[in-house]
Each structure stands twice: as C-alpha cells, then as structure tokens.
Design a protein around this motif. Structure first.
Motif, PDB file in Angstrom:
ATOM      1  N   ASP A 156       0.833  -1.207   0.000  1.00 17.76           N
ATOM      2  CA  ASP A 156       0.000   0.000   0.000  1.00 17.76           C
ATOM      3  C   ASP A 156       0.869   1.259   0.000  1.00 17.76           C
ATOM      4  N   ALA A 157       1.925   1.249   0.829  1.00 19.02           N
ATOM      5  CA  ALA A 157       2.815   2.412   0.877  1.00 19.02           C
ATOM      6  C   ALA A 157       3.463   2.648  -0.484  1.00 19.02           C
ATOM      7  N   LEU A 158       3.891   1.596  -1.136  1.00 19.23           N
ATOM      8  CA  LEU A 158       4.501   1.737  -2.457  1.00 19.23           C
ATOM      9  C   LEU A 158       3.476   2.193  -3.485  1.00 19.23           C
ATOM     10  N   GLY A 159       2.217   1.783  -3.295  1.00 13.95           N
ATOM     11  CA  GLY A 159       1.160   2.269  -4.178  1.00 13.95           C
ATOM     12  C   GLY A 159       0.982   3.774  -4.052  1.00 13.95           C
ATOM     13  N   VAL A 160       1.024   4.286  -2.818  1.00 14.96           N
ATOM     14  CA  VAL A 160       0.938   5.740  -2.607  1.00 14.96           C
ATOM     15  C   VAL A 160       2.112   6.441  -3.294  1.00 14.96           C
ATOM     16  N   LEU A 161       3.312   5.894  -3.110  1.00 18.32           N
ATOM     17  CA  LEU A 161       4.495   6.510  -3.718  1.00 18.32           C
ATOM     18  C   LEU A 161       4.409   6.487  -5.241  1.00 18.32           C
ATOM     19  N   ALA A 162       3.991   5.354  -5.792  1.00 18.78           N
ATOM     20  CA  ALA A 162       3.856   5.255  -7.247  1.00 18.78           C
ATOM     21  C   ALA A 162       2.848   6.282  -7.757  1.00 18.78           C
ATOM     22  N   PHE A 163       1.735   6.445  -7.046  1.00 21.03           N
ATOM     23  CA  PHE A 163       0.738   7.440  -7.434  1.00 21.03           C
ATOM     24  C   PHE A 163       1.363   8.833  -7.432  1.00 21.03           C
ATOM     25  N   GLY A 164       2.092   9.143  -6.367  1.00 26.13           N
ATOM     26  CA  GLY A 164       2.695  10.471  -6.264  1.00 26.13           C
ATOM     27  C   GLY A 164       3.760  10.729  -7.304  1.00 26.13           C
ATOM     28  N   TYR A 165       4.562   9.726  -7.608  1.00 25.61           N
ATOM     29  CA  TYR A 165       5.621   9.905  -8.597  1.00 25.61           C
ATOM     30  C   TYR A 165       5.066  10.078 -10.015  1.00 25.61           C
ATOM     31  N   LEU A 166       3.932   9.424 -10.300  1.00 23.90           N
ATOM     32  CA  LEU A 166       3.500   9.299 -11.688  1.00 23.90           C
ATOM     33  C   LEU A 166       2.189   9.997 -12.034  1.00 23.90           C
ATOM     34  N   GLN A 167       1.352  10.344 -11.038  1.00 19.41           N
ATOM     35  CA  GLN A 167       0.023  10.842 -11.347  1.00 19.41           C
ATOM     36  C   GLN A 167      -0.248  12.165 -10.629  1.00 19.41           C
ATOM     37  N   GLN A 168      -1.249  12.880 -11.134  1.00 18.92           N
ATOM     38  CA  GLN A 168      -1.681  14.131 -10.530  1.00 18.92           C
ATOM     39  C   GLN A 168      -2.868  13.867  -9.598  1.00 18.92           C
ATOM     40  N   GLY A 169      -3.245  14.882  -8.848  1.00 21.12           N
ATOM     41  CA  GLY A 169      -4.383  14.739  -7.968  1.00 21.12           C
ATOM     42  C   GLY A 169      -4.070  13.865  -6.767  1.00 21.12           C
ATOM     43  N   GLN A 170      -5.110  13.321  -6.160  1.00 23.81           N
ATOM     44  CA  GLN A 170      -4.959  12.467  -4.992  1.00 23.81           C
ATOM     45  C   GLN A 170      -5.752  11.189  -5.180  1.00 23.81           C
ATOM     46  N   PRO A 171      -5.325  10.100  -4.561  1.00 20.46           N
ATOM     47  CA  PRO A 171      -6.131   8.880  -4.626  1.00 20.46           C
ATOM     48  C   PRO A 171      -7.490   9.118  -3.978  1.00 20.46           C
ATOM     49  N   THR A 172      -8.500   8.409  -4.466  1.00 14.99           N
ATOM     50  CA  THR A 172      -9.820   8.501  -3.840  1.00 14.99           C
ATOM     51  C   THR A 172      -9.903   7.625  -2.602  1.00 14.99           C
ATOM     52  N   GLY A 173      -8.948   6.698  -2.472  1.00 16.40           N
ATOM     53  CA  GLY A 173      -8.932   5.797  -1.321  1.00 16.40           C
ATOM     54  C   GLY A 173      -7.972   4.652  -1.565  1.00 16.40           C
ATOM     55  N   ARG A 174      -7.974   3.692  -0.648  1.00 16.03           N
ATOM     56  CA  ARG A 174      -7.076   2.541  -0.793  1.00 16.03           C
ATOM     57  C   ARG A 174      -7.315   1.779  -2.090  1.00 16.03           C
ATOM     58  N   CYS A 175      -8.532   1.855  -2.582  1.00 18.63           N
ATOM     59  CA  CYS A 175      -8.855   1.108  -3.798  1.00 18.63           C
ATOM     60  C   CYS A 175      -8.011   1.543  -4.993  1.00 18.63           C
ATOM     61  N   ASP A 176      -7.460   2.759  -4.956  1.00 20.54           N
ATOM     62  CA  ASP A 176      -6.636   3.246  -6.063  1.00 20.54           C
ATOM     63  C   ASP A 176      -5.185   2.758  -5.987  1.00 20.54           C
ATOM     64  N   LEU A 177      -4.776   2.242  -4.832  1.00 20.51           N
ATOM     65  CA  LEU A 177      -3.365   1.944  -4.634  1.00 20.51           C
ATOM     66  C   LEU A 177      -2.881   0.738  -5.449  1.00 20.51           C
ATOM     67  N   PRO A 178      -3.621  -0.374  -5.523  1.00 18.62           N
ATOM     68  CA  PRO A 178      -3.145  -1.478  -6.364  1.00 18.62           C
ATOM     69  C   PRO A 178      -2.969  -1.071  -7.823  1.00 18.62           C
ATOM     70  N   ALA A 179      -3.907  -0.251  -8.318  1.00 17.33           N
ATOM     71  CA  ALA A 179      -3.789   0.201  -9.707  1.00 17.33           C
ATOM     72  C   ALA A 179      -2.563   1.083  -9.895  1.00 17.33           C
ATOM     73  N   ALA A 180      -2.285   1.942  -8.905  1.00 17.44           N
ATOM     74  CA  ALA A 180      -1.094   2.791  -8.996  1.00 17.44           C
ATOM     75  C   ALA A 180       0.173   1.944  -9.006  1.00 17.44           C
ATOM     76  N   LEU A 181       0.191   0.914  -8.159  1.00 14.56           N
ATOM     77  CA  LEU A 181       1.365   0.027  -8.116  1.00 14.56           C
ATOM     78  C   LEU A 181       1.487  -0.779  -9.402  1.00 14.56           C
ATOM     79  N   GLY A 182       0.356  -1.006 -10.051  1.00 10.42           N
ATOM     80  CA  GLY A 182       0.378  -1.745 -11.313  1.00 10.42           C
ATOM     81  C   GLY A 182       0.552  -0.876 -12.536  1.00 10.42           C
ATOM     82  N   HIS A 183       0.737   0.425 -12.352  1.00 12.07           N
ATOM     83  CA  HIS A 183       0.970   1.341 -13.477  1.00 12.07           C
ATOM     84  C   HIS A 183       2.164   0.845 -14.292  1.00 12.07           C
ATOM     85  N   PRO A 184       2.113   0.957 -15.620  1.00 11.22           N
ATOM     86  CA  PRO A 184       3.199   0.432 -16.458  1.00 11.22           C
ATOM     87  C   PRO A 184       4.592   0.935 -16.080  1.00 11.22           C
TER      88      PRO A 184
END
Length: 354
Positions: free
Chosen positions: A151-179
């Motif tokens: 989950d922590a790595l999902g937050v980091l991946a989101f921050g490194y690669l995407q704008q805005g903020q996650p809507t919740g934990r449900c966004d973290l696996p997708a962020a970690l799975g980003h290409p």
C-alpha cells in the motif's frame, strides 16, 4: 554497502553534541549521518503515552510530547549540521515526521534523499507529499506486513507518476500496477527491513525477511539494525543488504530513549571495518578459479604418476599407476581411460604421466 550512522535524537537536543556526532560518524568511515526533523506538537498528541522502551531508557516523562520537546533541533541547528557534514565529506540525512518538517528538508536544505522511519509507513499524506517532490526515499518497514508495504509503495507510485490524490485505498493497487511504477520505484525507493524494538532481540531480527522484500517488490533492500552489537549488521551485509542503518551515541550511559541500543564511536568504526571486509569478500557469483589461487593449482592438485617403472608398450594398470602432486601432468579424472592402454614410452618411478 552504504552505511548510515543513525544519530537520531541521541544528541539530547544539544547542538554541540550533534556536531560531535557528525565528526564521529565521519571518522568511523560512515557514508551518511542521519538525524530526525520534527515539531513535537505536530508529531504527537498531548496525551500520547511513551513506549515501554522510552520509559525504560529515558525515564517516565509523563508523555511523548514532554520527552520530544527536549530532543528537537531547530532550523538553524539543522543548517549547522548540514554544513558540518559538508566539511567532513559525509552525507547529511534526516527523517521528517510531519509535512512542515518534510518541506523544510526539501525546500530549505535541498535534500535529494529522505529517510522515513517505520512509523511513517502508513502515513499516506506524507508519503504522497515526498513522492510529489520527486525525492529518493529510504523506507523502513518495521512493524509492517507485505500488504502494508505494498500500500505504501502504491501511494508513492501514485505520487511519482500521477496528478491529484487517490480517492482511497482502492486506487493503490492500480497505482502500483501502473506500467511505469516498477521502473520509477526501482529508481527512487530503497526498502529497509527492520524490527521496531530497542534493543531488538537477536531471535526477532529475522534477516531472511530481506529476501521476502526483494522477491515481493523487486526493489533494493537494506537493513535498519536495532540489535545490540555489530554482528547482525555484518550478517545483513553478507546477506546482500545494499544499505545499513545503525544507531550510535557518543556515550551509551546518557539518558534518552535510544542510547541504550546504540553503538559507541569505536564500535561504529569496528562495524564499518567489518562491513567493508564483507563487501570485498562477497565478490562475484561466478564460480571459477580466483586470480589469487591460480598459481596454487599445480601445487595443490595431483597428476597420474608412475607407481614404479613402466616400460614402453606396457599396459597401464591399478598396479603401476597412482596419484601424486604436482598437478602438472594428466588429470586423475583420466585414470579409467588409461587403464589397459599401452604406455607410449618408458616412465621412471614417480614420474608424472603426460
């Protein structure tokens, strides 16, 4: 192995002692010295209790807040420490515990690498803030499960690669799975295995968890050591830790939460020396004769040798062949191929078979 001397709060709020700790870490041969940056009121509530180890080592201060107020260093002290690190050619690192402290380290002191303690692993807003700043991170994983680390790595991946903020934990696996997530995390993040107890019992260090972290996330893995002595850190280096972090103090008898589980300067130097030896000894994974041993091949290995005189045309046999040093002749692995074959020439007793 990159060796970080964890000064933490072992300066007891005294800048002169903190500066001396920089000197001691540099003299010991460490690569970096790390402090802690926090505003006590932003870190804990008024009523947050002390941990058992804090009360044991620092005495009952009534609350964490009271204890921490005596351990914090202000902005000018940080600038002095960073300048002393530059003078001593050792990297200045610090761990922030709140957003303002993180911003100070990044924007005021210009740190390109931030270390986060295990307690911040689930501090999603702080993780996102640091990733948005595109900083390299060293992340301790004490008290954590693999799912929490993911989950922590999902937050980091989101921050490194995407704008805005996650809507919740449900966004973290997708962020970690980003290409590009694995690529950017490999570039930016080092995970530290850690057991968050001070001191940590040897039987709970669990160094094999380093392997689990590397396998699960494919990132560089190191070790933050809270055991007594240097043995476990040396073992972690031998197990492949790319970074080691170890608490140290100028005097283990000083009052304070972390002194009792820390190395003194001479022990810190011994740790660095031992780890440097281990780093050299790890060498290459290729199993071939080492340069240092090649000259010993002829001396240590054996050849097929005439056990007694052998005439030309006589058949080689168990009776007239034996094995002896040096290894300059025919290998004993050819023993059975020679049995029954005729000797091409005369051999004197003890003569090596060509």
């Amino acid at each position: 192995v990159y060796i970080v001397a964890e000064a933490g709060v072992n300066h007891n709020g005294d800048l002169r002692r903190a500066l001396s700790m920089v000197d001691a870490a540099a003299l010991a041969g460490c690569d970096a010295v790390k402090f802690q940056t926090f505003r006590p009121e932003a870190l804990v509530t008024r009523d947050a209790p002390q941990a058992a180890y804090q009360m044991r080592n620092a005495g009952d201060c009534g609350s964490q807040l009271t204890m921490l107020r005596g351990l914090a260093l202000g902005p000018e002290a940080h600038r002095s420490l960073q300048a002393r690190c530059a003078e001593r050619a050792i990297e200045f690192l610090s761990s922030p515990f709140d957003a303002a402290s993180a911003d100070f380290l990044i924007h005021e002191l210009g740190l390109t690498r931030i270390k986060l303690g295990s307690g911040e692993l689930t501090n999603a807003p702080l993780l996102l803030r640091l990733a948005r700043a595109q900083r390299d991170l060293v992340l301790s994983t004490g008290m954590a499960t693999l799912d929490e680390i993911g989950d922590a790595l999902g937050v980091l991946a989101f921050g490194y690669l995407q704008q805005g903020q996650p809507t919740g934990r449900c966004d973290l696996p997708a962020a970690l799975g980003h290409p590009r997530a694995r690529e950017v995390l490999r570039k930016r993040v080092t995970l530290l295995h850690c057991t968050s107890e001070y001191p940590c019992p040897f039987d709970q260090a669990n160094l094999r968890a380093m392997d689990s972290l590397a396998e699960a996330f494919g990132l560089a893995v190191g070790y933050s050591d809270h055991t007594m002595g240097i043995q476990v850190s040396v073992a972690a280096a031998a197990r492949g830790a790319c970074l080691l972090e170890k608490h140290f103090t100028l005097d283990r008898s000083l009052p304070g939460p972390d002194h009792a589980a820390s190395l003194e300067p001479d022990e810190l130097g011994a740790l660095v020396s031992a780890v440097r030896v281990v780093s050299k000894a790890l060498g290459s994974a290729e199993k071939v004769p080492a340069a240092a041993e090649r000259d010993n091949l002829r001396m240590a290995r054996k050849s097929l040798v005439a056990a007694h005189p052998i005439r030309a045309g006589e058949r080689f046999s168990d009776a007239n062949l034996t094995t002896k040093r040096p290894g300059s002749g025919r290998s004993p692995l050819d023993y059975w191929e020679l049995l029954g074959a005729r000797s091409p020439r005369d051999y004197a007793a003890d003569e090596v078979i060509e």
